[in-house]
Scaffold this motif. Structure first.
Motif, PDB file in Angstrom:
ATOM      1  N   VAL A 222      -3.116 -15.202  -2.590  1.00  0.00           N
ATOM      2  CA  VAL A 222      -2.872 -14.247  -3.331  1.00  0.00           C
ATOM      3  C   VAL A 222      -1.807 -14.495  -4.440  1.00  0.00           C
ATOM      4  N   THR A 223      -0.885 -15.346  -4.179  1.00  0.00           N
ATOM      5  CA  THR A 223       0.254 -15.865  -5.009  1.00  0.00           C
ATOM      6  C   THR A 223      -0.568 -16.477  -6.228  1.00  0.00           C
ATOM      7  N   ILE A 224      -1.446 -17.310  -5.729  1.00  0.00           N
ATOM      8  CA  ILE A 224      -2.212 -18.225  -6.914  1.00  0.00           C
ATOM      9  C   ILE A 224      -3.050 -17.235  -7.834  1.00  0.00           C
ATOM     10  N   GLN A 225      -3.738 -16.056  -7.042  1.00  0.00           N
ATOM     11  CA  GLN A 225      -4.485 -15.166  -7.598  1.00  0.00           C
ATOM     12  C   GLN A 225      -3.520 -14.538  -8.699  1.00  0.00           C
ATOM     13  N   ALA A 226      -2.191 -13.948  -8.419  1.00  0.00           N
ATOM     14  CA  ALA A 226      -1.464 -13.574  -9.372  1.00  0.00           C
ATOM     15  C   ALA A 226      -1.144 -14.459 -10.437  1.00  0.00           C
TER      16      ALA A 226
ATOM     17  N   LEU B 215      -1.758  -9.044   3.408  1.00  0.00           N
ATOM     18  CA  LEU B 215      -0.699  -8.213   3.758  1.00  0.00           C
ATOM     19  C   LEU B 215      -1.001  -6.789   4.091  1.00  0.00           C
ATOM     20  N   ALA B 216      -1.693  -6.342   3.279  1.00  0.00           N
ATOM     21  CA  ALA B 216      -2.012  -4.924   3.596  1.00  0.00           C
ATOM     22  C   ALA B 216      -2.752  -4.778   4.768  1.00  0.00           C
ATOM     23  N   VAL B 217      -3.546  -5.444   5.385  1.00  0.00           N
ATOM     24  CA  VAL B 217      -4.240  -5.256   6.519  1.00  0.00           C
ATOM     25  C   VAL B 217      -3.119  -5.472   7.524  1.00  0.00           C
ATOM     26  N   VAL B 218      -2.467  -6.483   7.353  1.00  0.00           N
ATOM     27  CA  VAL B 218      -1.035  -6.574   8.397  1.00  0.00           C
ATOM     28  C   VAL B 218      -0.299  -5.510   8.438  1.00  0.00           C
ATOM     29  N   ARG B 219       0.071  -5.147   7.424  1.00  0.00           N
ATOM     30  CA  ARG B 219       1.032  -4.006   7.583  1.00  0.00           C
ATOM     31  C   ARG B 219       0.316  -2.596   8.121  1.00  0.00           C
ATOM     32  N   HIS B 220      -0.866  -2.552   8.037  1.00  0.00           N
ATOM     33  CA  HIS B 220      -1.580  -1.505   8.805  1.00  0.00           C
ATOM     34  C   HIS B 220      -1.594  -1.524   9.953  1.00  0.00           C
ATOM     35  N   VAL B 221      -1.995  -2.741  10.433  1.00  0.00           N
ATOM     36  CA  VAL B 221      -2.197  -2.802  11.945  1.00  0.00           C
ATOM     37  C   VAL B 221      -0.946  -3.011  12.856  1.00  0.00           C
ATOM     38  N   SER B 222       0.097  -3.665  12.172  1.00  0.00           N
ATOM     39  CA  SER B 222       0.958  -4.234  13.087  1.00  0.00           C
ATOM     40  C   SER B 222       2.175  -3.469  13.260  1.00  0.00           C
ATOM     41  N   ASP B 223       3.113  -3.599  14.331  1.00  0.00           N
ATOM     42  CA  ASP B 223       4.274  -3.095  14.554  1.00  0.00           C
ATOM     43  C   ASP B 223       5.502  -4.033  14.113  1.00  0.00           C
ATOM     44  N   GLN B 224       5.141  -5.225  14.330  1.00  0.00           N
ATOM     45  CA  GLN B 224       6.263  -6.230  13.895  1.00  0.00           C
ATOM     46  C   GLN B 224       5.493  -7.184  13.004  1.00  0.00           C
ATOM     47  N   VAL B 225       5.987  -7.675  12.002  1.00  0.00           N
ATOM     48  CA  VAL B 225       5.468  -8.516  10.920  1.00  0.00           C
ATOM     49  C   VAL B 225       6.111  -9.972  11.080  1.00  0.00           C
ATOM     50  N   VAL B 258       0.370  -8.961  -4.478  1.00  0.00           N
ATOM     51  CA  VAL B 258      -0.776  -8.118  -3.899  1.00  0.00           C
ATOM     52  C   VAL B 258      -1.052  -7.000  -4.935  1.00  0.00           C
ATOM     53  N   PRO B 259      -2.291  -7.143  -5.276  1.00  0.00           N
ATOM     54  CA  PRO B 259      -2.857  -6.103  -6.196  1.00  0.00           C
ATOM     55  C   PRO B 259      -2.883  -4.509  -5.159  1.00  0.00           C
ATOM     56  N   VAL B 260      -2.382  -3.420  -5.799  1.00  0.00           N
ATOM     57  CA  VAL B 260      -2.590  -2.283  -5.325  1.00  0.00           C
ATOM     58  C   VAL B 260      -3.810  -1.409  -6.136  1.00  0.00           C
ATOM     59  N   PRO B 261      -4.768  -0.630  -5.351  1.00  0.00           N
ATOM     60  CA  PRO B 261      -5.857  -0.117  -6.010  1.00  0.00           C
ATOM     61  C   PRO B 261      -5.147   1.268  -6.707  1.00  0.00           C
ATOM     62  N   ASP B 262      -4.193   1.164  -7.702  1.00  0.00           N
ATOM     63  CA  ASP B 262      -3.582   2.235  -8.112  1.00  0.00           C
ATOM     64  C   ASP B 262      -3.119   1.924  -9.423  1.00  0.00           C
ATOM     65  N   PRO B 263      -3.789   2.446 -10.516  1.00  0.00           N
ATOM     66  CA  PRO B 263      -3.409   2.112 -11.999  1.00  0.00           C
ATOM     67  C   PRO B 263      -1.856   2.445 -12.025  1.00  0.00           C
ATOM     68  N   GLU B 264      -1.416   3.546 -11.425  1.00  0.00           N
ATOM     69  CA  GLU B 264      -0.177   4.112 -11.762  1.00  0.00           C
ATOM     70  C   GLU B 264       0.945   2.909 -11.121  1.00  0.00           C
TER      71      GLU B 264
END
Lengths: 366, 346
Positions: A222-226, B215-225, B258-264
């Motif tokens: 990801v950081t390289i992707q950015a 990161l998005a997957v991990v944030r979604h499933v985890s209690d602790q990261v 991490v890209p977010v699927p939201d143009p705004e």
């Protein structure tokens, strides 16, 4: 403000234009509409046939325009036909067992049926491509210099010495530190991100008017992707190159593309300007994709709504809607009749029963 | 907080670099995991994120003793796995299972689904009702009963991953380590598998260690990261806390990448671009391992003193000398146009 690009060390450096004609290099993006587009793909279909089995439509009825300087996204899962579309545009598909129909018009020239030698004059000079895997797109036994100068020597009247100087220059422009040393190295001596930078340098060497990037960052962290996305974005914006970005990642498209085409099973199912598409997806597949992706800005515990089934559960388009077997909104007619891509406001949609406009507000907007 | 099911203390996994044919002398070591402490509480999900080469998979494999541990303790259910050998270790493995990344490669193509699912039961000599147990497992992961007599190649990627998950839960383990469980799957399938993992956790009371780069997957499933960089954990917090208040510069940069699927969101975002590539774990930089790429790097301490993981806020640890200053905003990331030369030598 002078435009600048980040190099792989995070340092920002002013963009120099890729040739000595800055006035020409900073083409302004023309208004959409009136003018003829740079690339017009019309009713493109690609069929793969293998003796003894039925022909497979990999791409079917695909039409889209790319204006000069515009950034267009082609989004879809594996098997949706997005890569085959790009290969067909570039004329890179094998001839045996492959049938390409329809029209690909680049700047007034029809590319389908064009002689290979004429295509070769275009490829690399007028239109270029960056592939997904930087590990396999470079020849491992040829040094960077020869791979970079090959395109310059092929398309420009230039001496070997000048080509070398320009190669170093190009590496500098794509943010590779110490380009004079790097240019004589071999691909294995570079990291994945660096190799992708080299590929971008090769693609942009002759300052093409169209760049097709096929999943350029999928193999990268990801950081390289950015880093790579930022570089691509700034280079194509400053040189006025039109970009076709092929990806499965809606997040990449959201930040980069003006117009987005969503593909499913070989056909475009929804096309729209990016803000409209993300704020208000109307095709159940587009909406389903957005609801099924975990987002970083979303609290834990918000359930994901997956799309049932798998991309292989499709109906042939000739029979009905390919997405019908997985679609929660499918009704009888979806399986009986083929929906057409029809304009709906400022978008195009291929669906009999689109999602209502208000139902799918973007999630996680808290 | 519930008692930890798994306690990792000072775990190190070094792979030797050898040179020479006869003498085979060791000339160095790849420090894949270099001093990790991590607790996994019963019934919780701990996510481990990091880029490729940061040692997250090696850490997961070391916990199951699939690779040898160089140093440190892995206390599972009160017993140190690092000391176990032979039969005792094999018995212990019954209660810890793994789900692998590539569902194509982790299932034997010549075994039927029934054989795949009953192999762990046979291996541990458990009496079972062949037909019923297989049907039960298939139902549990949402596959049709008819799948039992079929072979892996007849299934799609998502279904194969379901078979892999069924095999992992066949022994009713306490701990399941999932190494990139969805990264090989199509986007529309990922959510199905993530939801299945959550459902199974509820029904079977599983504890998960989820290893992923997304990161998005991990944030979604985890209690602790826990965020890993070059062999060590640089930050750990609850999932929501980490997202709301990332303290370590690496976490901050990772999130901004991490890209977010939201143009705004995308249009408003300020990206912090990291410079360069991950340094080699065979020759990690001195001091803070991240200082060569850190946008917040300071003149003192960063390049000569390795920061320890310390408690910055309740339940939130970070390994950065300047975490407080970054949190309060006293230290800003280097501006994009500022020259690199301003920092200490690389």
């Amino acid at each position: 403000m002078r435009p600048s690009i980040p190099n792989s060390d995070g340092e920002r450096m002013p963009v120099e234009y890729l040739d000595d004609h800055p006035a020409e290099a900073t083409r302004v993006r023309p208004d959409r509409g009136g003018e003829t587009p740079l690339l017009r793909v019309d009713n493109l279909s690609v069929t793969f046939s293998h003796h003894g089995s039925k022909p497979v439509f990999a791409v079917d009825e695909v039409s889209f325009d790319v204006q000069a300087g515009e950034h267009v996204g082609l989004v879809g899962e594996s098997g949706s036909g997005k890569s085959v579309t790009s290969l067909a545009v570039m004329g890179l598909l094998p001839t045996r067992g492959v049938q390409v129909q329809g029209s690909v018009n680049f700047d007034g020239r029809e590319l389908i049926g064009l002689e290979t030698s004429q295509l070769r004059d275009l490829r690399g000079a007028e239109m270029a491509m960056v592939f997904q895997d930087p590990m396999t797109s470079l020849n491992p036994v040829i040094n960077i210099e020869r791979q970079l100068t090959e395109v310059l020597l092929r398309h420009r009247e230039i001496s070997k010495n000048d080509a070398r100087t320009e190669a170093v220059d190009l590496l500098n422009k794509v943010g590779i530190p110490d380009p004079a040393r790097r240019v004589s190295e071999y691909p294995h001596q570079l990291s994945g991100g660096m190799r992708q930078r080299v590929l971008i340098a090769i693609a942009l060497a002759c300052r093409p008017r169209l760049l097709i990037a096929d999943e350029p960052t999928t193999a990268l962290d990801v950081t390289i992707q950015a880093q790579i996305l930022e570089l691509l974005k700034e280079l194509v914006t400053t040189t006025g190159t039109a970009l076709v970005m092929i990806t499965h990642d809606l997040g990449i498209v959201a930040g980069l593309c003006d117009r987005v085409h969503v593909m499913y099973s070989g056909r475009i199912v929804e096309s729209s300007e990016r803000r409209t598409l993300f704020a208000d997806p109307r095709h159940p597949y587009t909406g389903g994709l957005m609801a099924s992706i975990p987002r970083l800005d979303q609290r834990r515990g918000e359930p994901l709504t997956p799309i049932p089934g798998s991309p292989t559960d499709t109906l042939p388009w000739s029979q009905g809607c390919a997405f019908a077997p997985r679609c929660p909104h499918a009704q009888g007619d979806c399986r009986m009749e083929t929906p057409r891509l029809e304009p709906l406001g400022n978008r195009a949609l291929r669906c009999f029963h689109p999602l209502p406009p208000t139902q799918t507000k973007p999630r996680g907007s808290s | 907080m519930t008692e930890p099911l798994l306690q990792i203390r000072g775990l190190k996994v070094h792979f030797p670099i050898k040179k020479g044919i006869l003498l085979d002398r060791q000339v160095g070591a790849v420090k894949a995991v270099d001093g990790v402490d991590l607790d996994v509480a019963k019934g919780q999900t701990v996510g481990l994120v990091g880029e490729s080469g940061c040692g997250k998979s090696t850490l997961g494999r070391a916990v199951l003793r699939l690779t040898d541990i160089t140093e440190g303790q892995v206390i599972f259910d009160g017993e140190d796995l690092a000391q176990l050998k032979g039969e005792a270790l094999r018995k212990k493995r019954r209660s810890m299972q793994m789900v692998f990344q590539d569902p194509m490669a982790s299932l034997n193509p010549r075994q039927s689904v029934e054989t795949i699912l009953t192999e762990p039961l046979r291996a541990h000599g458990i009496q079972y009702d062949r037909k019923n147990r297989v049907q039960e497992l298939l139902k549990l992961v949402g596959l049709p009963g008819s799948a039992a007599n079929r072979y892996p190649h007849e299934f799609s990627g998502g279904q194969r991953q379901r078979i892999g998950i069924a095999r992992a839960v066949a022994l009713e383990p306490d701990l399941v380590i999932a190494d990139e469980p969805v990264s090989a799957l199509d986007v529309s399938i990922q959510a199905q598998v993530l939801n299945l993992l959550e459902e199974l956790q509820e029904r079977l009371g599983l504890t998960y260690l989820v290893i992923a780069h997304d990161l998005a997957v991990v944030r979604h499933v985890s209690d602790q990261v826990a965020v890993m960089y070059l062999g060590s954990i640089v930050e750990q917090a609850s999932s929501d806390e980490l997202y709301a208040k990332p303290l370590h510069p690496y976490t901050i940069s990772l999130m901004s990448a991490v890209p977010v699927p939201d143009p705004e969101v995308e249009d408003r975002r300020e990206r912090i671009l990291l410079s360069g590539d991950l340094p080699s774990p065979a020759n990690p930089p001195p001091g803070c391992r991240f200082h060569t790429r850190c946008p917040y790097r300071q003149e003192i301490r960063c390049h000569d003193e390795r920061p320890a993981l310390r408690l910055i806020e309740p339940g939130h640890t970070a390994a950065c000398h300047y975490a407080e200053e970054i949190l309060s905003g006293a230290i800003r990331p280097r501006q994009a146009d500022e020259t690199f030369a301003a920092g200490p030598s690389r």
